[in-house]
Write a protein that holds these residues in place. Sequence first.
Motif, PDB file in Angstrom:
ATOM      1  N   GLY A 143       0.804  -1.209   0.000  1.00  0.00           N
ATOM      2  CA  GLY A 143       0.000   0.000   0.000  1.00  0.00           C
ATOM      3  C   GLY A 143       0.842   1.266   0.000  1.00  0.00           C
ATOM      4  N   LYS A 144       0.271   2.351   0.517  1.00  0.00           N
ATOM      5  CA  LYS A 144       0.938   3.641   0.486  1.00  0.00           C
ATOM      6  C   LYS A 144       2.011   3.758   1.568  1.00  0.00           C
ATOM      7  N   TYR A 145       2.893   4.730   1.359  1.00  0.00           N
ATOM      8  CA  TYR A 145       3.939   5.024   2.351  1.00  0.00           C
ATOM      9  C   TYR A 145       3.286   5.326   3.699  1.00  0.00           C
ATOM     10  N   PRO A 146       3.827   4.795   4.811  1.00  0.00           N
ATOM     11  CA  PRO A 146       5.118   4.107   4.931  1.00  0.00           C
ATOM     12  C   PRO A 146       5.023   2.587   4.949  1.00  0.00           C
ATOM     13  N   ASN A 147       3.903   2.043   4.463  1.00  0.00           N
ATOM     14  CA  ASN A 147       3.659   0.603   4.592  1.00  0.00           C
ATOM     15  C   ASN A 147       4.741  -0.258   3.939  1.00  0.00           C
ATOM     16  N   ASN A 148       5.373   0.240   2.864  1.00  0.00           N
ATOM     17  CA  ASN A 148       6.376  -0.543   2.144  1.00  0.00           C
ATOM     18  C   ASN A 148       7.799  -0.360   2.662  1.00  0.00           C
ATOM     19  N   GLY A 149       7.948   0.519   3.621  1.00  0.00           N
ATOM     20  CA  GLY A 149       9.258   0.694   4.225  1.00  0.00           C
ATOM     21  C   GLY A 149      10.160   1.655   3.469  1.00  0.00           C
ATOM     22  N   GLU A 150      11.188   2.082   4.158  1.00  0.00           N
ATOM     23  CA  GLU A 150      12.219   2.974   3.620  1.00  0.00           C
ATOM     24  C   GLU A 150      13.547   2.544   4.219  1.00  0.00           C
ATOM     25  N   ILE A 151      14.573   2.464   3.387  1.00  0.00           N
ATOM     26  CA  ILE A 151      15.904   2.082   3.845  1.00  0.00           C
ATOM     27  C   ILE A 151      16.846   3.253   3.593  1.00  0.00           C
ATOM     28  N   TYR A 171       5.504   0.048  10.924  1.00  0.00           N
ATOM     29  CA  TYR A 171       5.845  -0.474  12.255  1.00  0.00           C
ATOM     30  C   TYR A 171       6.573   0.572  13.096  1.00  0.00           C
ATOM     31  N   THR A 172       7.536   1.269  12.514  1.00  0.00           N
ATOM     32  CA  THR A 172       8.320   2.241  13.282  1.00  0.00           C
ATOM     33  C   THR A 172       7.613   3.592  13.394  1.00  0.00           C
ATOM     34  N   LEU A 173       6.894   4.008  12.344  1.00  0.00           N
ATOM     35  CA  LEU A 173       6.295   5.340  12.342  1.00  0.00           C
ATOM     36  C   LEU A 173       4.885   5.357  12.918  1.00  0.00           C
ATOM     37  N   ASN A 174       4.024   4.462  12.472  1.00  0.00           N
ATOM     38  CA  ASN A 174       2.636   4.470  12.930  1.00  0.00           C
ATOM     39  C   ASN A 174       2.452   3.740  14.251  1.00  0.00           C
ATOM     40  N   LEU A 175       3.116   2.592  14.375  1.00  0.00           N
ATOM     41  CA  LEU A 175       3.020   1.832  15.617  1.00  0.00           C
ATOM     42  C   LEU A 175       4.054   2.248  16.649  1.00  0.00           C
ATOM     43  N   LYS A 176       4.941   3.178  16.277  1.00  0.00           N
ATOM     44  CA  LYS A 176       5.954   3.748  17.183  1.00  0.00           C
ATOM     45  C   LYS A 176       6.905   2.700  17.753  1.00  0.00           C
ATOM     46  N   GLN A 177       7.146   1.628  17.009  1.00  0.00           N
ATOM     47  CA  GLN A 177       8.034   0.564  17.468  1.00  0.00           C
ATOM     48  C   GLN A 177       9.466   0.827  16.956  1.00  0.00           C
ATOM     49  N   LYS A 178      10.131   1.779  17.566  1.00  0.00           N
ATOM     50  CA  LYS A 178      11.458   2.175  17.114  1.00  0.00           C
ATOM     51  C   LYS A 178      12.594   1.490  17.868  1.00  0.00           C
ATOM     52  N   ASP A 179      12.239   0.741  18.927  1.00  0.00           N
ATOM     53  CA  ASP A 179      13.277   0.091  19.736  1.00  0.00           C
ATOM     54  C   ASP A 179      13.113  -1.415  19.832  1.00  0.00           C
TER      55      ASP A 179
END
Length: 269
Positions: A143-151, A171-179
């Motif tokens: 789907g749309k960004y950020p669902n496909n990820g960014e490296i 996962y990192t941006l919407n779900l705030k799972q950065k750690d």
Amino acid sequence: MIFCSAILFASCSVLPYRKTDHYIYLQKEKRGNQNWKLIWQDDFNGKLIDSTKWSKIPKGTADWNKHMSSNPACYAQSDGKLYLKGIKNPDTSADSRPYLTGGLYTKGKFAYQYGKIEIHAKLECAEGAWPAMWMLAEQNKYGKYPNNGEIDIMEHLNRDSIIYQTTHSYYTLNLKQKDNPPHGGTAKININNYHTFGLEWYPDRLVFTLDGLETFRYPRIKGVDPSQWPYDQPFYVMIDQQLGGSWVGKVNKDQLPVQMIVDWVKVYQ
């Protein structure tokens, strides 16, 4: 004739990839422990940017691309080097933006899934300078960004002596799972030197490198939301000299032009 056919068959049988849509390289399975083979490169030896490999990144509305331009003043290629520049706009009557920046991507021309990329380059410094080397999904599987990820293979701010190497996703941006796991790291650089910025991409991990040494690792983990790993699809390559934004800060126009000097880009599988 039989001898030539045998050679052709043998050479094809050892290719580390299969191609789809004529430009997407999908690494064959179980190559993780085998030697890398070069599949795509640009040494920037010609007088002009190779339009079969690259397109100029168009203007957008985000911080990173709001100054992107096709203006020839933002680009140069000579002596085996590519120059991507951030400049003061020489003609604000035709384009009201105060700054213009140069950036290239391989979208629609080259994409790959799994492998190794290395970019040999030098980063010039200025207040508000934000050169980047990164990758986005070619086909938008989720789907749309950020669902496909960014490296983000490399981002550099201002005159810092470090670079940032990061992953972004739903996962990192919407779900705030950065750690869980940590989604980015930093590495020290000498801003006066050329460096080789790299990424080794496997089905279960992203290994970021600097001058051939591992600097940060982002693993695929079990027991979390599936959006943690959108990195199972082809990505295209982006290199750009960005200027200004909420993260890097304001641009000092007196320190322009500034540029990223790229010696070569190589991709292996």
